[in-house]
Design a protein around this motif. Structure first.
Motif, PDB file in Angstrom:
ATOM      1  N   UNK A 520       0.768  -1.108   0.082  1.00  0.00           N
ATOM      2  CA  UNK A 520      -0.104   0.053  -0.044  1.00  0.00           C
ATOM      3  C   UNK A 520       0.776   1.191   0.067  1.00  0.00           C
ATOM      4  N   UNK A 521       2.047   1.269  -0.379  1.00  0.00           N
ATOM      5  CA  UNK A 521       3.002   2.365  -0.459  1.00  0.00           C
ATOM      6  C   UNK A 521       2.623   3.314  -1.554  1.00  0.00           C
ATOM      7  N   UNK A 522       2.437   4.553  -1.374  1.00  0.00           N
ATOM      8  CA  UNK A 522       2.078   5.378  -2.352  1.00  0.00           C
ATOM      9  C   UNK A 522       2.730   5.040  -3.969  1.00  0.00           C
ATOM     10  N   UNK A 523       2.167   5.579  -4.788  1.00  0.00           N
ATOM     11  CA  UNK A 523       2.700   5.265  -6.326  1.00  0.00           C
ATOM     12  C   UNK A 523       3.563   6.425  -6.790  1.00  0.00           C
ATOM     13  N   UNK A 524       3.404   7.645  -6.028  1.00  0.00           N
ATOM     14  CA  UNK A 524       4.006   8.893  -6.464  1.00  0.00           C
ATOM     15  C   UNK A 524       4.337   9.778  -5.485  1.00  0.00           C
ATOM     16  N   UNK A 525       4.485  11.040  -5.681  1.00  0.00           N
ATOM     17  CA  UNK A 525       5.181  12.009  -4.752  1.00  0.00           C
ATOM     18  C   UNK A 525       3.752  12.327  -3.840  1.00  0.00           C
ATOM     19  N   UNK A 526       4.317  12.470  -2.340  1.00  0.00           N
ATOM     20  CA  UNK A 526       3.271  12.937  -1.465  1.00  0.00           C
ATOM     21  C   UNK A 526       3.964  14.181  -0.881  1.00  0.00           C
ATOM     22  N   UNK A 527       3.023  15.157  -0.708  1.00  0.00           N
ATOM     23  CA  UNK A 527       2.993  16.429  -0.007  1.00  0.00           C
ATOM     24  C   UNK A 527       2.514  16.520   1.393  1.00  0.00           C
ATOM     25  N   UNK A 528       3.086  16.765   2.474  1.00  0.00           N
ATOM     26  CA  UNK A 528       2.261  16.539   3.638  1.00  0.00           C
ATOM     27  C   UNK A 528       2.705  18.099   4.214  1.00  0.00           C
ATOM     28  N   UNK A 529       1.458  18.623   4.569  1.00  0.00           N
ATOM     29  CA  UNK A 529       1.351  19.784   5.151  1.00  0.00           C
ATOM     30  C   UNK A 529       1.580  19.760   6.628  1.00  0.00           C
ATOM     31  N   UNK A 530       2.502  20.287   7.177  1.00  0.00           N
ATOM     32  CA  UNK A 530       3.127  20.308   8.531  1.00  0.00           C
ATOM     33  C   UNK A 530       2.020  21.005   9.180  1.00  0.00           C
ATOM     34  N   UNK A 531       1.291  20.471  10.284  1.00  0.00           N
ATOM     35  CA  UNK A 531       0.371  21.202  11.154  1.00  0.00           C
ATOM     36  C   UNK A 531       1.096  22.402  11.685  1.00  0.00           C
ATOM     37  N   UNK A 532       0.024  23.418  11.683  1.00  0.00           N
ATOM     38  CA  UNK A 532       0.263  24.702  12.248  1.00  0.00           C
ATOM     39  C   UNK A 532       0.016  25.160  13.583  1.00  0.00           C
ATOM     40  N   UNK A 533      -0.297  26.163  13.859  1.00  0.00           N
ATOM     41  CA  UNK A 533      -0.406  26.848  15.300  1.00  0.00           C
ATOM     42  C   UNK A 533      -1.806  26.323  15.685  1.00  0.00           C
ATOM     43  N   UNK A 534      -2.844  26.373  14.953  1.00  0.00           N
ATOM     44  CA  UNK A 534      -4.144  25.816  15.492  1.00  0.00           C
ATOM     45  C   UNK A 534      -4.204  24.436  15.998  1.00  0.00           C
ATOM     46  N   UNK A 535      -3.382  23.667  15.625  1.00  0.00           N
ATOM     47  CA  UNK A 535      -3.303  22.143  15.700  1.00  0.00           C
ATOM     48  C   UNK A 535      -2.478  21.987  16.782  1.00  0.00           C
ATOM     49  N   UNK A 536      -1.305  22.811  16.824  1.00  0.00           N
ATOM     50  CA  UNK A 536      -0.305  22.359  17.874  1.00  0.00           C
ATOM     51  C   UNK A 536      -0.798  23.003  19.288  1.00  0.00           C
ATOM     52  N   UNK A 537      -1.679  24.121  19.118  1.00  0.00           N
ATOM     53  CA  UNK A 537      -2.389  24.691  20.508  1.00  0.00           C
ATOM     54  C   UNK A 537      -3.302  23.765  20.904  1.00  0.00           C
ATOM     55  N   UNK A 538      -4.011  23.158  19.825  1.00  0.00           N
ATOM     56  CA  UNK A 538      -5.252  21.960  20.421  1.00  0.00           C
ATOM     57  C   UNK A 538      -4.618  20.909  21.046  1.00  0.00           C
TER      58      UNK A 538
END
Length: 729
Positions: A520-538
């Protein structure tokens, strides 16, 4: 921004410090008695209203002006923070430029313009550095809206020579009526490593005519100098500018060398020599980054005690230092991150200085989640020789610490400020069977747009991209990541994940970097948006996630899924939604990374919160329950590459409204795709076509607007979303 982020600063850095800084109460204290006071006419700087005032000074007053500027920069850094180190090294050069040239008729283009603080002081904006009440009046970069002496809004890197070529071309075509005299590009602090800088050098040599390129060589980029050009540059410095090969001569450019780059008199003489020159010339000046920081104490001293006050025994406040020419692997000293303990010379920490008020604050999201990713990847290095972390400069800003880099060895590569090269380089690694991870700031990745399409996605390269500072933030206008979803999510063949917790973030990273051939590995490129301030604060305060408390159940491993099929929906299957998870189609019991997650099942209203906007979804649902008795369905889509049609179809039953929340550009963004889905899959039973409301950012540039104010502007608050929902009812 970064600068030369250019590459790494944004205003969200302003209050993030490392643990080491907590042990240091105040670094390089500035005695009040030597801090220039605004409005005090006894100080030269407070009397400088334009470059004409610099020209009017007696020759013996220039050194005193440099001293006052340096003192002001040091005090400003403690109180406000900023790119202090690069500007400390450019004090004398900037004073000399305005002494010799006649701005704005003579055009000066700064690259990256985080080196322009002194220029701003000398062009009518000194009060913005002297008076704390006026610190917010100027940006960290040149800006024509502030002054006619600023040519461009410039925060990114390597473009000054190309821009200067354009100015000079128009001048030469229009002749004396152009209103343009000498054209000078100021480049350096690592920006010469950027590919576009070499394109500019190539054009300058061919174009000819008056063009002066001032190369500020401070022996540093952001985390040290990397690349084959730095050996020849070191030999040029050691030989007084006579060594060969000379890369500037190789382009066909005239060349001058000034060893005393922090001697204002020597620089005035050098610039007078090339003023009104009739052909392109490079003036290579050797400066000291952070000149004026106390360079005499040892690193160990800085780790255990406050630094002694800066002494100004020297004429301009520049101290002798041995903090240059280190032979250790990273070409810089042992400073851990880019936001504390700045000092003279080869010091990564002097790229961006946090204000004293930030000392002791916890890591910001970039450093927090960046360190987390590196900690997850590092144990794999021994067994996976092809796993490589690539940073096109600015590693410290994103939590890629000095210690990690040393331990990683060949598994870490700093390509310099070369985003296009970094992405293409990663595609080459992937093609050979390696596992590249490219990490930098969202707005810097814009520089590699073509490589994302061609070398990465068209070639289905297994590249993992860590996208830092994506979404809304209080950053300046050159560092806004509000456009990352519109860019990455619309690249064919690329998958963009938007995790909303540390657990999902690490799971996404593990999936994206799974070795080729893994199940089940991805077949191409993957972009991961690093969590921001709202996520870390929560994550630090679970009460900000009132629906789940941050406790999300794992997906079931069942492969036998109850499915309902509605003829009214044209035969599209709709997965049943139960409990806290969505049981949409999964592959042989393996958790599918693109399925949306339903964290609360309700009726009437479904709220889908993408990435950093997800906490707002839970908070809005809680408000609807408390104030209106509505139990809303709450969904975390987890990705923005594709729509989960099973979930969207399931919402037709019992939901009159579907709400999308995103902390990025609304137009051309993700939420509009949900609206388009229901519009394009309209069913005959009108009661089963929910009304969709999209919330997100306007298509605009913002400059240092606090995040809370942006959320208010765009309707991304509990009160505004709730009011819009209930108004429709």
């Amino acid at each position: 921004m970064r600068s030369a982020s250019g590459n790494g600063f944004d205003s969200s850095d302003s209050f993030a410090v490392s643990g080491a800084a907590e042990r240091t109460a105040r670094l390089h204290d500035i005695p009040p008695s030597i801090t220039p006071s605004h409005g005090d006419d006894s100080h030269l700087l407070s009397r400088i209203a334009s470059p004409a005032d610099v020209k009017a000074l007696a020759p013996n007053e220039l050194a005193e002006l440099c001293r006052e500027i340096r003192t002001t920069l040091l005090a400003y850094g403690h109180q406000h923070g900023g790119h202090i180190g690069s500007n400390l090294g450019m004090v004398e050069a900037t004073v000399a430029l305005h002494r010799v040239f006649d701005s704005p008729r003579d055009r000066i283009v700064f690259d990256v313009s985080h080196q322009s603080y002194v220029h701003k002081m000398l062009t009518g904006r000194a009060a913005a550095y002297l008076d704390p009440d006026r610190f917010s009046e100027v940006t960290g970069f040149t800006n024509p809206d502030e002054s006619k002496h600023d040519q461009f809004v410039l925060g990114h890197t390597g473009t000054s020579i190309s821009l200067a070529c354009g100015l000079a071309k128009t001048r030469d075509m229009e002749g004396p009526n152009s209103g343009i005299g000498n054209v000078t590009a100021v480049i350096g602090d690592g920006s010469l490593s950027s590919g576009v800088a070499f394109e500019g050098l190539n054009n300058a040599a061919e174009q000819g005519g008056n063009l002066i390129i001032v190369f500020n060589d401070n022996e540093m980029s952001i985390a040290g100098d990397f690349g084959g050009m730095y050996g020849p540059l070191a030999r040029l410095r050691a030989s007084g500018g006579t060594a060969q090969p000379n890369l500037f001569n190789a382009f066909g450019l005239d060349y001058r060398y000034v060893e005393a780059g922090n001697d204002v008199s020597a620089l005035v003489a050098a610039f007078e020599e090339v003023r009104d020159i009739d052909h392109p010339v490079v003036v290579h000046i050797h400066t000291l980054k952070g000149a004026g920081y106390d360079g005499e104490e040892t690193h160990a001293d800085r780790q255990t005690a406050s630094a002694s006050p800066v002494s100004f025994d020297s004429p301009t406040g520049v101290h002798p230092t041995d903090n240059v020419n280190h032979s250790e692997p990273w070409h810089s000293d042992h400073c851990n991150l880019s936001d504390h303990e700045p000092h003279e010379g080869q010091c990564e920490a002097s790229h961006w200085q946090n204000p004293d008020a930030a000392i002791g604050k916890p890591d910001d999201p970039r450093k927090h989640y960046g360190k987390m990713a590196m900690a997850a990847l590092e144990p794999r290095f021994a067994a996976e020789p092809g796993l490589v972390v690539i940073s096109p400069a600015t590693p410290g800003s994103n939590g890629i610490t000095h210690e990690f880099r040393e331990r990683a060895g060949a598994h870490y590569v700093d390509t310099g400020i070369t985003e296009s090269h970094a992405v293409a380089y990663a595609a080459g690694i992937a093609r050979a069977g390696g596992t590249p991870v490219v990490a930098t700031t969202a707005s810097f990745f814009q520089r590699a747009y073509d490589q994302f399409f061609q070398e990465m996605s068209l070639n289905r390269s297994r590249v993992t991209v860590l996208d830092f500072l994506g979404g809304l933030s209080g950053s300046d206008n050159t560092h806004s990541g509000a456009y990352d979803v519109t860019m990455f999510s619309n690249i064919p063949g690329a998958t963009m994940l938007v995790p909303t917790s540390a657990r999902d973030y690490l799971a996404d990273l593990a999936w994206a970097t799974a070795p080729a051939g893994s199940a089940d590995a991805p077949a191409g490129p993957v972009v991961i948006r690093v969590p921001g301030e709202a996520i870390l604060t929560a994550e630090r305060d679970a009460t900000l996630l009132p629906v789940t408390g941050g406790q999300i159940a794992d997906r079931p491993q069942s492969t036998s899924l109850p499915v309902s099929v509605s003829s009214a929906s044209g035969g599209i299957s709709a997965a049943t939604v139960r409990g806290t998870v969505s049981v949409t189609a999964q592959r042989a019991g393996v958790r599918h990374m693109l399925d949306w997650r339903v964290n609360q099942t309700g009726s009437h209203v479904a709220i889908i919160g993408l990435g950093n906007a997800y906490p707002l979804a839970e908070q809005t649902a809680a408000a609807l329950s408390a104030d209106y008795g509505i139990t809303a369905t709450v969904i975390d889509p987890r990705q923005c590459t594709s729509l989960d049609s099973d979930v969207l179809e399931s919402l037709r039953d019992g939901h009159q409204q579907v709400i999308t929340l995103e902390d990025g550009q609304l137009e051309g963004g993700w939420g509009e795709k949900v609206t388009a889905y229901y519009a394009n899959h309209h069913v005959s039973d009108g009661s089963r076509n929910p009304h969709v409301l999209n919330f997100g950012a306007a298509k605009e540039f913002t400059d240092r607007v606090p995040l809370g104010e942006l959320n208010e502007r765009y309707g991304l608050t509990v009160e505004q979303v709730t009011e819009a929902i209930t108004r429709c009812f």
